[in-house]
Structures are given as C-alpha cells and as structure tokens.
Design a protein around this motif. Structure first.
Motif, PDB file in Angstrom:
ATOM      1  N   ALA A 110       1.955   2.607  -8.583  1.00 17.34           N
ATOM      2  CA  ALA A 110       1.715   3.199  -9.895  1.00 17.34           C
ATOM      3  C   ALA A 110       0.340   2.868 -10.441  1.00 17.34           C
ATOM      4  O   ALA A 110      -0.303   3.714 -11.078  1.00 17.34           O
ATOM      5  N   SER A 111      -0.137   1.656 -10.213  1.00 13.74           N
ATOM      6  CA  SER A 111      -1.445   1.269 -10.733  1.00 13.74           C
ATOM      7  C   SER A 111      -2.564   2.097 -10.127  1.00 13.74           C
ATOM      8  O   SER A 111      -3.585   2.339 -10.755  1.00 13.74           O
ATOM      9  N   ALA A 112      -2.357   2.517  -8.885  1.00 13.65           N
ATOM     10  CA  ALA A 112      -3.367   3.298  -8.171  1.00 13.65           C
ATOM     11  C   ALA A 112      -3.062   4.786  -8.203  1.00 13.65           C
ATOM     12  O   ALA A 112      -3.650   5.559  -7.447  1.00 13.65           O
ATOM     13  N   SER A 113      -2.160   5.203  -9.092  1.00 17.14           N
ATOM     14  CA  SER A 113      -1.621   6.563  -9.049  1.00 17.14           C
ATOM     15  C   SER A 113      -2.692   7.644  -9.135  1.00 17.14           C
ATOM     16  O   SER A 113      -2.661   8.615  -8.373  1.00 17.14           O
ATOM     17  N   VAL A 114      -3.637   7.517 -10.043  1.00 20.19           N
ATOM     18  CA  VAL A 114      -4.630   8.578 -10.220  1.00 20.19           C
ATOM     19  C   VAL A 114      -5.527   8.674  -8.994  1.00 20.19           C
ATOM     20  O   VAL A 114      -5.788   9.771  -8.479  1.00 20.19           O
ATOM     21  N   GLY A 115      -5.993   7.534  -8.497  1.00 23.52           N
ATOM     22  CA  GLY A 115      -6.833   7.547  -7.308  1.00 23.52           C
ATOM     23  C   GLY A 115      -6.100   8.088  -6.095  1.00 23.52           C
ATOM     24  O   GLY A 115      -6.670   8.840  -5.290  1.00 23.52           O
ATOM     25  N   LEU A 116      -4.823   7.731  -5.945  1.00 22.42           N
ATOM     26  CA  LEU A 116      -4.036   8.225  -4.818  1.00 22.42           C
ATOM     27  C   LEU A 116      -3.846   9.736  -4.903  1.00 22.42           C
ATOM     28  O   LEU A 116      -3.941  10.447  -3.898  1.00 22.42           O
ATOM     29  N   VAL A 117      -3.562  10.237  -6.102  1.00 17.40           N
ATOM     30  CA  VAL A 117      -3.388  11.678  -6.265  1.00 17.40           C
ATOM     31  C   VAL A 117      -4.702  12.409  -6.010  1.00 17.40           C
ATOM     32  O   VAL A 117      -4.731  13.465  -5.354  1.00 17.40           O
ATOM     33  N   LEU A 118      -5.813  11.865  -6.479  1.00 19.15           N
ATOM     34  CA  LEU A 118      -7.110  12.494  -6.222  1.00 19.15           C
ATOM     35  C   LEU A 118      -7.426  12.499  -4.726  1.00 19.15           C
ATOM     36  O   LEU A 118      -7.963  13.484  -4.199  1.00 19.15           O
ATOM     37  N   GLU A 119      -7.091  11.408  -4.030  1.00 12.79           N
ATOM     38  CA  GLU A 119      -7.284  11.381  -2.572  1.00 12.79           C
ATOM     39  C   GLU A 119      -6.457  12.461  -1.905  1.00 12.79           C
ATOM     40  O   GLU A 119      -6.916  13.172  -1.004  1.00 12.79           O
ATOM     41  N   LEU A 120      -5.213  12.588  -2.353  1.00  7.47           N
ATOM     42  CA  LEU A 120      -4.328  13.603  -1.794  1.00  7.47           C
ATOM     43  C   LEU A 120      -4.879  15.004  -2.045  1.00  7.47           C
ATOM     44  O   LEU A 120      -4.868  15.860  -1.147  1.00  7.47           O
ATOM     45  N   LEU A 121      -5.370  15.257  -3.245  1.00  7.90           N
ATOM     46  CA  LEU A 121      -5.919  16.570  -3.561  1.00  7.90           C
ATOM     47  C   LEU A 121      -7.187  16.852  -2.770  1.00  7.90           C
ATOM     48  O   LEU A 121      -7.424  17.988  -2.328  1.00  7.90           O
ATOM     49  N   ALA A 122      -8.012  15.828  -2.561  1.00  9.28           N
ATOM     50  CA  ALA A 122      -9.242  16.007  -1.790  1.00  9.28           C
ATOM     51  C   ALA A 122      -8.931  16.384  -0.352  1.00  9.28           C
ATOM     52  O   ALA A 122      -9.617  17.226   0.254  1.00  9.28           O
ATOM     53  N   ARG A 123      -7.890  15.779   0.214  1.00 11.94           N
ATOM     54  CA  ARG A 123      -7.519  16.081   1.588  1.00 11.94           C
ATOM     55  C   ARG A 123      -6.754  17.394   1.706  1.00 11.94           C
ATOM     56  O   ARG A 123      -6.864  18.091   2.717  1.00 11.94           O
ATOM     57  N   SER A 124      -5.995  17.751   0.676  1.00 15.41           N
ATOM     58  CA  SER A 124      -5.190  18.968   0.723  1.00 15.41           C
ATOM     59  C   SER A 124      -6.006  20.219   0.414  1.00 15.41           C
ATOM     60  O   SER A 124      -5.732  21.295   0.957  1.00 15.41           O
ATOM     61  N   PHE A 125      -6.998  20.092  -0.475  1.00 18.68           N
ATOM     62  CA  PHE A 125      -7.793  21.247  -0.903  1.00 18.68           C
ATOM     63  C   PHE A 125      -9.293  20.920  -0.782  1.00 18.68           C
ATOM     64  O   PHE A 125     -10.017  20.890  -1.781  1.00 18.68           O
ATOM     65  N   PRO A 126      -9.775  20.668   0.431  1.00 17.73           N
ATOM     66  CA  PRO A 126     -11.176  20.235   0.592  1.00 17.73           C
ATOM     67  C   PRO A 126     -12.179  21.263   0.085  1.00 17.73           C
ATOM     68  O   PRO A 126     -13.287  20.888  -0.341  1.00 17.73           O
ATOM     69  N   GLY A 178       0.812  -1.200   0.000  1.00 17.80           N
ATOM     70  CA  GLY A 178       0.000   0.000   0.000  1.00 17.80           C
ATOM     71  C   GLY A 178       0.851   1.259   0.000  1.00 17.80           C
ATOM     72  O   GLY A 178       2.046   1.228   0.250  1.00 17.80           O
ATOM     73  N   THR A 179       0.211   2.381  -0.299  1.00 20.43           N
ATOM     74  CA  THR A 179       0.870   3.673  -0.337  1.00 20.43           C
ATOM     75  C   THR A 179       0.164   4.597   0.643  1.00 20.43           C
ATOM     76  O   THR A 179      -1.058   4.716   0.619  1.00 20.43           O
ATOM     77  N   GLU A 180       0.930   5.242   1.510  1.00 22.56           N
ATOM     78  CA  GLU A 180       0.360   6.095   2.542  1.00 22.56           C
ATOM     79  C   GLU A 180       0.544   7.565   2.194  1.00 22.56           C
ATOM     80  O   GLU A 180       1.606   7.975   1.726  1.00 22.56           O
ATOM     81  N   VAL A 181      -0.501   8.341   2.440  1.00 25.86           N
ATOM     82  CA  VAL A 181      -0.451   9.784   2.242  1.00 25.86           C
ATOM     83  C   VAL A 181      -0.070  10.437   3.561  1.00 25.86           C
ATOM     84  O   VAL A 181      -0.711  10.210   4.590  1.00 25.86           O
ATOM     85  N   VAL A 182       0.993  11.235   3.546  1.00 28.62           N
ATOM     86  CA  VAL A 182       1.396  12.028   4.700  1.00 28.62           C
ATOM     87  C   VAL A 182       0.982  13.468   4.428  1.00 28.62           C
ATOM     88  O   VAL A 182       1.313  14.031   3.381  1.00 28.62           O
ATOM     89  N   LEU A 183       0.250  14.069   5.357  1.00 25.40           N
ATOM     90  CA  LEU A 183      -0.251  15.424   5.153  1.00 25.40           C
ATOM     91  C   LEU A 183      -0.052  16.222   6.435  1.00 25.40           C
ATOM     92  O   LEU A 183      -0.397  15.760   7.523  1.00 25.40           O
ATOM     93  N   THR A 184       0.530  17.420   6.306  1.00 28.12           N
ATOM     94  CA  THR A 184       0.736  18.253   7.482  1.00 28.12           C
ATOM     95  C   THR A 184      -0.605  18.779   8.001  1.00 28.12           C
ATOM     96  O   THR A 184      -1.603  18.813   7.280  1.00 28.12           O
ATOM     97  N   ALA A 185      -0.601  19.229   9.254  1.00 21.76           N
ATOM     98  CA  ALA A 185      -1.842  19.681   9.885  1.00 21.76           C
ATOM     99  C   ALA A 185      -2.472  20.854   9.147  1.00 21.76           C
ATOM    100  O   ALA A 185      -3.708  20.972   9.086  1.00 21.76           O
ATOM    101  N   ASP A 186      -1.634  21.728   8.563  1.00 20.69           N
ATOM    102  CA  ASP A 186      -2.184  22.883   7.835  1.00 20.69           C
ATOM    103  C   ASP A 186      -2.438  22.583   6.364  1.00 20.69           C
ATOM    104  O   ASP A 186      -2.791  23.480   5.598  1.00 20.69           O
TER     105      ASP A 186
END
Length: 493
Positions: free
Chosen positions: A434-450, A413-421
């Motif tokens: 790599a196979s999950a790259s688009v979904g992982l990036v979208l998850e990261l964007l959803a959490r970073s820019f809600p 698995g791949t873990e997203v690390v995100l700072t509190a701010d």
C-alpha cells in the motif's frame, strides 16, 4: 453506481476496489476521460479487505524503521538499497495524495494520514547492526534526519512506555525518524475510490468475478461475474486484477503461462490491541524490532500508535495464525483450489527448502496467551494482560514461485504480472504494498501502455514536477517534495 445487468463493454476493467484498484481507477479516469473504466468489488464497500485499517499495520512503510529492508551481511555490513528504493516509492505515493488534497479531492488529510515518528529498537548483538544501519542510511539525503541513541535518558524521552522503569539487564538502542506516518488505508481507499467515481469511473459493489477468458480472435477479455444470484458477462480491452489475496486464483482462471507454476500460501495475523489512554500517552511512535535468532524476517514484532476513525490505539504483533482463506472474507477452500498440476511441484519444493519458515508458523499457531504477553513485555516491560485484547488482522498470500528450478517463498515486495500482449496485468505480493501503491500502479501503466505513458507522465508532472525524479540524488527536489507534502497533508515535514 451501476448494478449488474446485460453484457457491457469497457476499455479498462479493474477487479478489486482496494488501495491499488482505486489508485489505478483514479489515475486512468483523470488521464483518459474518454475511456469507459469499470471497477468490480466483491464486498459492499471499497477498501474493506487488506486496505482496511485493522487489516494492516498502517505504517506507511518507508524504510525508516524496518530491519527487513536493510539485511546485514555476515561481515556486519548493511546494504541500504532496498530501504532507499522503498522510501522513494513512498514519496511517489505521498506526492500524489498531496496533489489530490491540495485540490480538495480527498477531504481532510488528517482523516487518513498523520505524522508519527518511526523507530527501530535493538537489543543485544542487534545494537551494533542498528548503529551500522543508522550510519549507512543517515549518510543519504532521504534519511538525513534519522537519529541514533543508546543513552537511557534519551530513550526514556523518545519512548516513555518502553523505557521508564526498564531494568538495565541488556544493551539496548534505538533510532528515530520524524518523517514517519500512520496511514489509515481504509479511509484513504474510500476517498480515492470516491474521487475516481467523481471523475467517471463506474464502481460496481457486491460483484464477485468468477473467471477471466481471452478471445483469441478479438483479444478482448471476457469476464464472468455474479451479483446476488444473477450472472453477468462483461468484456474489456484491458483488465487489471488488483484483488489482493484473490488475485492469484483469478490469474489462474485465465490460464496465464506467466503464473502457471506460481503458488500461494495464506498467512493470517493476530495483534494485541489497547485503547487505554495512559498507555497511549506514553507511546507516540511506531517501533519496529528485529526477529529473534533463528526466526524469519516475517516475524518482526512492532508496537504501533494507530489512529482509526479518530480514535487512538496501540497495537503489538504480529503473531501468526492459520487460515486456508486467501482473503479475510474468503472461502475455506481457497488454498486447496489454488493447487494445480503446474504449481504442485513448486509448493512441495518450497516446503522442503523452507522448513524453518514452516516450523515458525506452526510454533506461532500454538502460541499461548502467556507467551504473547511475554513477547509484549520485551517492548512494554510492565504490560498487564487485562489492558490488551487479541484481534485478528487481515490475510495476505505469500507468493511461492520457482527460482533456479526450486520452489521459493518470495520475500518482501509486490510483483507485476503482465501478459505478453499487455492486455491483462495483476499484482502479487504484500509489504510494502500500500505504501508503494502509486509508484506500483504507475509502473504497471508504463509497462501496459508504453505508447501513451510519456504523455500521461507529462500531464501528471504539471502538478507534481518531481514525479519520476530520483530524490536521493537531487536534494533540492527532495526539499521541494517534502515542503509540498508537509503543507498539503499537514505533516511535520
């Protein structure tokens, strides 16, 4: 393409031009054309490290053939949850790739993806586990085309190289899915990065990031980088660290509390490779086996058809190897420099509680050519040493973290690390990566820019209407996605 000069400011700065970084750059450049987006890459081209075709298995991990994603309980039951989730993630990726291909933004899809059946291969007691796995998975719409057999004639038809002339010395079985793919992630990454650049992202090659530091007054991130002999300073409102094995050291340089106790252990791999046309003609699939009794899940052997730069190969492995580098072209002191006061206890605790894993790695490092040939002959009974060469695959960093107070080697698995701010994010981990790259990036964007993500998702759904839909629960949507992906990526779906 820009070269380092004076200090510049970016809205978003992405470190690493691999599959994750190039995907994020392309999405953000399209969704926010008014933002200044920069991508810093240490090497001379994009996608040359873990995304390079020879540095990964190219499986397009989709849960179709990997025993790792369907662990068997002591009572013999199978939990399909991980395989279902991973296949859903892969379908997110191929929807995006198909969308770009339909608009001519990725060139010829056959240059980076093609249909290659995915098979699981079981021997002895594992045949019962495989049968249960097939029963559990094929009951779901995502896996409804998967077949199971232990019939010798069918096995010879599916996998001639493996079963023609095989002596019936043990019980064997296999499953086969026609929905498998072979992906050249190196080629795909270069295409994604070129598309991102065409949309306005600024790629800076041969620029190695040395440290990250946040200004507590402005909350801006200050990035120190080097190009050739020149030092350069940059600032950014948001930073995404997508540097593969180089991510952990950069997060450590930023002194993030989220990674204070996290460590990493580099794992290198070796594969046997052949370009013998006769052997290749007899094996038109990717076949994953199961670990030998007492060995960790990471040891799973597989025999894969690969197509890179238009040429076909077979690859078998992996075999473990030793290197202290966190990247294939990293530094010999990477591991030593990653050990800190904060994570030393985590690393020592993990070593004590994972002795079987440590023992396996040592055994692999000491493996002889004769032992590697013996392992290959489990799959290819009449394999000859002269047909195969030994090649070094990429480096990956196994994440080691604290769980319930003890150091633990993180699984797949791949873990997203995100700072509190939410101003800095990073990705740690490996497969399915790599196979999950688009979904992982979208998850990261959803959490970073809600606050922005709902609008972004609406924009993406204009061309990918089923994005975000749980396809296993919606057969009609699944059929639509398969049709779209098959048409635009030229897959036999």
């Amino acid at each position: 393409m820009k070269h380092p000069g004076t200090t510049e400011h970016y809205d978003v700065l992405i470190i690493g031009a691999g599959i994750m970084g190039s995907t994020a750059a392309g999405l953000l450049a399209t969704l926010e054309p008014g933002w200044r987006i920069g991508v810093l890459e240490a090497l001379e081209v994009a996608g040359a490290e873990s995304s390079n075709g020879w540095n990964n298995a190219g499986t397009g991990h989709a849960g179709l053939c990997e025993f790792n994603y369907t662990p068997a309980a002591p009572d013999g039951s199978i939990d399909p949850a991980d395989a279902l989730a991973i296949h859903e993630q892969f379908l997110v990726s191929v929807q995006y790739w198909a969308h770009l291909s339909a608009r001519g933004r990725l060139g010829e899809p056959t240059e980076f993806i093609r249909s290659v059946p995915h098979c699981s291969f079981a021997r002895g007691r594992w045949t019962a586990i495989l049968r249960t796995r097939h029963t559990e998975l094929s009951a779901h719409p995502l896996f409804d085309s998967m077949e199971y057999t232990h019939d010798p004639e069918t096995l010879r038809h599916w996998l001639p190289l493996m079963f023609q002339g095989r002596e019936a010395t043990e019980e064997v079985a296999a499953t086969r899915s026609p929905l498998g793919t072979d992906v050249d992630y190196g080629s795909l990454t270069s295409k994604l990065m070129a598309d991102a650049a065409a949309s306005g992202a600024e790629l800076q090659l041969e620029t190695r990031v040395r440290s990250l530091c946040q200004d507590t007054h402005t909350n801006l991130w200050h990035i120190r980088a080097r190009h050739a002999a020149a030092e350069r300073g940059l600032t950014a409102r948001y930073v995404f660290v997508a540097a593969g094995g180089g991510t952990l050291p950069l997060l450590q340089s930023a002194r993030l509390p989220e990674t204070a106790t996290v460590g990493g252990f580099p794992i290198s791999g070796l594969f046997l490779r052949t370009d013998n046309p006769e052997l290749i003609a007899g094996h038109r699939a990717k076949v994953y086996g199961h670990p030998a009794d007492g060995e960790p899940a990471i040891s799973v052997p597989h025999l894969d058809l690969r197509v890179l730069d238009g040429k076909e190969y077979l690859m078998f492995g992996p075999f473990g190897a030793s290197s202290p580098r966190f990247l294939k072209r990293g530094r010999l002191l990477d591991l030593a420099r990653s050990v800190t006061r904060g994570n030393l206890g985590t690393l020592l605790s993990a070593a004590r509680t994972n002795l079987d894993f440590v023992r396996y790695l040592v055994t692999q490092i000491l493996t002889t050519p004769a032992q590697r040939l013996k392992a290959l002959r489990v799959f290819v009974p009449h394999a000859r040493a002269e047909d195969w060469e030994l090649v070094t695959a990429g480096q990956r960093v196994q994440v080691i973290k604290r769980v319930d107070g003890a150091g633990t080697i993180a699984g797949f698995g791949t873990e997203v690390v995100l700072t509190a701010d939410r101003s800095l994010a990073g990705l740690l981990g490996a497969s399915p990566g790599a196979s999950a790259s688009v979904g992982l990036v979208l998850e990261l964007l959803a959490r970073s820019f809600p606050e922005r993500y709902p609008g972004w998702l609406s924009t993406l759904r204009r061309d990918m209407p089923h994005l975000g839909t749980k396809l296993n629960d919606d057969p009609a949507a699944l059929a639509g996605v398969r049709e779209q992906v098959g048409e635009h990526l030229l897959l036999d779906w």
